[in-house]
Design a protein around this motif. Sequence first.
Motif, PDB file in Angstrom:
ATOM      1  N   ASP A  27      33.877  38.855  52.387  1.00  0.00           N
ATOM      2  CA  ASP A  27      34.127  39.934  51.432  1.00  0.00           C
ATOM      3  C   ASP A  27      33.208  39.893  50.214  1.00  0.00           C
ATOM      4  O   ASP A  27      33.442  40.586  49.232  1.00  0.00           O
ATOM      5  CB  ASP A  27      35.586  39.894  50.976  1.00  0.00           C
ATOM      6  N   ILE A  28      32.150  39.051  50.243  1.00  0.00           N
ATOM      7  CA  ILE A  28      31.213  38.962  49.120  1.00  0.00           C
ATOM      8  C   ILE A  28      29.802  39.276  49.599  1.00  0.00           C
ATOM      9  O   ILE A  28      29.321  38.714  50.580  1.00  0.00           O
ATOM     10  CB  ILE A  28      31.242  37.553  48.485  1.00  0.00           C
ATOM     11  N   GLU A  29      29.142  40.183  48.882  1.00  0.00           N
ATOM     12  CA  GLU A  29      27.760  40.545  49.180  1.00  0.00           C
ATOM     13  C   GLU A  29      26.878  40.195  47.982  1.00  0.00           C
ATOM     14  O   GLU A  29      27.134  40.661  46.873  1.00  0.00           O
ATOM     15  CB  GLU A  29      27.647  42.041  49.473  1.00  0.00           C
ATOM     16  N   ILE A  30      25.873  39.360  48.194  1.00  0.00           N
ATOM     17  CA  ILE A  30      24.926  39.022  47.126  1.00  0.00           C
ATOM     18  C   ILE A  30      23.943  40.181  47.003  1.00  0.00           C
ATOM     19  O   ILE A  30      23.142  40.436  47.903  1.00  0.00           O
ATOM     20  CB  ILE A  30      24.170  37.720  47.427  1.00  0.00           C
ATOM     21  N   ARG A 117      36.630  36.109  43.585  1.00  0.00           N
ATOM     22  CA  ARG A 117      37.616  37.092  44.049  1.00  0.00           C
ATOM     23  C   ARG A 117      38.619  37.432  42.959  1.00  0.00           C
ATOM     24  O   ARG A 117      38.991  38.594  42.780  1.00  0.00           O
ATOM     25  CB  ARG A 117      38.344  36.549  45.280  1.00  0.00           C
ATOM     26  N   ARG A 118      39.071  36.422  42.231  1.00  0.00           N
ATOM     27  CA  ARG A 118      40.058  36.655  41.172  1.00  0.00           C
ATOM     28  C   ARG A 118      39.478  37.530  40.068  1.00  0.00           C
ATOM     29  O   ARG A 118      40.127  38.468  39.588  1.00  0.00           O
ATOM     30  CB  ARG A 118      40.531  35.323  40.591  1.00  0.00           C
ATOM     31  N   VAL A 119      38.267  37.221  39.657  1.00  0.00           N
ATOM     32  CA  VAL A 119      37.632  37.998  38.591  1.00  0.00           C
ATOM     33  C   VAL A 119      37.413  39.439  39.042  1.00  0.00           C
ATOM     34  O   VAL A 119      37.627  40.384  38.279  1.00  0.00           O
ATOM     35  CB  VAL A 119      36.308  37.330  38.176  1.00  0.00           C
ATOM     36  N   ALA A 120      36.990  39.631  40.284  1.00  0.00           N
ATOM     37  CA  ALA A 120      36.790  40.981  40.811  1.00  0.00           C
ATOM     38  C   ALA A 120      38.092  41.767  40.819  1.00  0.00           C
ATOM     39  O   ALA A 120      38.089  42.998  40.654  1.00  0.00           O
ATOM     40  CB  ALA A 120      36.204  40.913  42.217  1.00  0.00           C
ATOM     41  N   ALA A 121      39.213  41.061  40.993  1.00  0.00           N
ATOM     42  CA  ALA A 121      40.527  41.706  41.019  1.00  0.00           C
ATOM     43  C   ALA A 121      41.104  41.922  39.624  1.00  0.00           C
ATOM     44  O   ALA A 121      42.195  42.455  39.475  1.00  0.00           O
ATOM     45  CB  ALA A 121      41.491  40.877  41.856  1.00  0.00           C
ATOM     46  N   GLY A 122      40.376  41.454  38.602  1.00  0.00           N
ATOM     47  CA  GLY A 122      40.838  41.649  37.232  1.00  0.00           C
ATOM     48  C   GLY A 122      41.682  40.519  36.689  1.00  0.00           C
ATOM     49  O   GLY A 122      42.291  40.650  35.623  1.00  0.00           O
TER      50      GLY A 122
END
Length: 229
Positions: A27-30, A117-122
């Motif tokens: 689920d992560i794209e550089i 992931r946590r940061v992306a989710a706010g």
Amino acid sequence: MTIRLLIVDDDPLVRAGLTFMLGGAEDIEIVGEAADGTQVAALVERCAPDVVLMDIRMPAMDGLTATEALRSRPGAPEVLVLTTFHADEQVLRALRAGAAGFVLKDTPPDRIVSAVRRVAAGDPVLSPAVTRQLMTHVAGTSPDTRRRGAAGRLGSLAEREREVAYAVGRGRSNAEIAADLYLSVPTVKAHVSRVLAKLGLNNRVQIALLVHDADPATGDGGRPGGDVR
């Protein structure tokens, strides 16, 4: 949803290692790499990342200056600070500038992935215990002056907004705050949004730092808020 990630670090070996490690997550794209803070603004415009993994110490423009410039822009991506020190004045300044948290460079790979992931989710990647430790390393303004200033700003909030702000400072999630205060989760989110707007802040980490400025004892016994050390 795929998380678009920009990696900023002056060490090419570190960038290569992070790219290999984080690029392996489904689920992560550089979407880009930068060797210096001066390259960040242009890459953010071109690559539109959701999260920037930002090294603190870099030549020409360090991660702190780059974070301050980036987070002052509307619609800015989240910033996750990458550092070798967990109790450092520059880390705290980055958090005050709007970074959503930090990870140490020796953090296990799976926890760095989790932090992104946590940061992306706010969600902030920081615990109340780490906040208190960082606060002891602040230079300049005296603790009493900070406490009075922070208390005054929090005093401008409505009573329920202030209760929510202090709960955020204790590391409580929206669901936990809702249960504690007998509110719905959407109502808690609305209160958090109003607190951010009234105080001129842009994320929960800054709320927590302000609460700890006003009352350094806040957070004792609270739930960790995602510390990834």
